[in-house]
Design a protein around this motif. Structure first.
Motif, PDB file in Angstrom:
ATOM      1  N   THR A 154       7.413  -4.167  -1.142  1.00  0.00           N
ATOM      2  CA  THR A 154       7.668  -3.858  -2.548  1.00  0.00           C
ATOM      3  C   THR A 154       8.910  -2.986  -2.672  1.00  0.00           C
ATOM      4  OG1 THR A 154       6.283  -1.875  -2.515  1.00  0.00           O
ATOM      5  CG2 THR A 154       5.210  -3.942  -3.152  1.00  0.00           C
ATOM      6  N   ASP A 155       9.512  -3.040  -3.838  1.00  0.00           N
ATOM      7  CA  ASP A 155      10.659  -2.185  -4.153  1.00  0.00           C
ATOM      8  C   ASP A 155      10.141  -0.945  -4.892  1.00  0.00           C
ATOM      9  OD1 ASP A 155      10.194  -2.898  -6.825  1.00  0.00           O
ATOM     10  OD2 ASP A 155      11.923  -4.219  -6.945  1.00  0.00           O
ATOM     11  N   PRO A 156      11.017  -0.046  -5.322  1.00  0.00           N
ATOM     12  CA  PRO A 156      10.547   1.172  -6.006  1.00  0.00           C
ATOM     13  C   PRO A 156       9.752   0.908  -7.285  1.00  0.00           C
ATOM     14  CG  PRO A 156      12.784   1.491  -5.251  1.00  0.00           C
ATOM     15  CD  PRO A 156      12.450   0.028  -5.037  1.00  0.00           C
ATOM     16  N   GLU A 212       3.828  -6.710   8.540  1.00  0.00           N
ATOM     17  CA  GLU A 212       5.129  -7.080   7.967  1.00  0.00           C
ATOM     18  C   GLU A 212       6.081  -7.584   9.055  1.00  0.00           C
ATOM     19  OE1 GLU A 212       2.753  -4.692   5.502  1.00  0.00           O
ATOM     20  OE2 GLU A 212       3.578  -4.053   7.418  1.00  0.00           O
ATOM     21  N   ARG A 213       6.035  -6.988  10.230  1.00  0.00           N
ATOM     22  CA  ARG A 213       6.870  -7.434  11.349  1.00  0.00           C
ATOM     23  C   ARG A 213       6.575  -8.898  11.678  1.00  0.00           C
ATOM     24  NH1 ARG A 213       5.752  -8.274  16.412  1.00  0.00           N
ATOM     25  NH2 ARG A 213       3.763  -7.176  16.313  1.00  0.00           N
ATOM     26  N   ASN A 270       0.826  -1.222   0.000  1.00  0.00           N
ATOM     27  CA  ASN A 270       0.000   0.000   0.000  1.00  0.00           C
ATOM     28  C   ASN A 270       0.852   1.260   0.000  1.00  0.00           C
ATOM     29  OD1 ASN A 270      -2.389  -1.492   0.071  1.00  0.00           O
ATOM     30  ND2 ASN A 270      -2.232  -1.701   2.289  1.00  0.00           N
ATOM     31  N   ASN A 271       2.154   1.111  -0.270  1.00  0.00           N
ATOM     32  CA  ASN A 271       3.097   2.231  -0.315  1.00  0.00           C
ATOM     33  C   ASN A 271       3.251   2.926   1.036  1.00  0.00           C
ATOM     34  OD1 ASN A 271       5.054   3.507  -1.869  1.00  0.00           O
ATOM     35  ND2 ASN A 271       3.710   5.227  -2.325  1.00  0.00           N
ATOM     36  N   GLU A 272       3.135   2.152   2.101  1.00  0.00           N
ATOM     37  CA  GLU A 272       3.315   2.654   3.462  1.00  0.00           C
ATOM     38  C   GLU A 272       4.600   2.075   4.044  1.00  0.00           C
ATOM     39  OE1 GLU A 272       1.171   4.764   4.999  1.00  0.00           O
ATOM     40  OE2 GLU A 272      -0.155   4.818   3.258  1.00  0.00           O
TER      41      GLU A 272
END
Length: 93
Positions: free
Chosen positions: A78-80, A24-25, A16-18
């Motif tokens: 995600t990566d860039p 994730e942890r 979600n680009n956060e």
């Protein structure tokens, strides 16, 4: 207590680009070795070095055991280019 800095090849965000958070942890796992040589997998109790738009963060561990490897489940980051991360396991150096 230990802190393990993880560095990604590119920037790292969630799908979600956060910045990474509890979801994730909980997908992170650190294998630790205790004094008698046996190993166990632990989940970081917190993530550090966030909200600075770089390619690393810190896994905060509540154990005196020595971290030996870190594993990340696929599809959480995600990566860039918005490519999802593969399942990854790396040794701690």
């Amino acid at each position: 207590m230990h802190l393990v800095r993880v560095v990604w090849a590119g920037g790292v965000t969630t799908v979600n680009n956060e910045e990474p958070g509890d979801l994730e942890r909980n997908a992170d796992s650190v294998t630790v070795k205790n004094a008698n040589g046996s190993t166990a997998d632990v989940t970081p109790f917190a993530l550090g070095d966030l909200a600075d738009n770089d390619n690393n963060h810190e896994l905060c561990l509540d154990t005196a055991d020595i971290p030996v490897s870190v594993s990340f489940s696929a599809g959480y980051l995600t990566d860039p280019n918005n490519d999802l991360n593969p399942a990854t396991t790396v040794d701690v150096i």
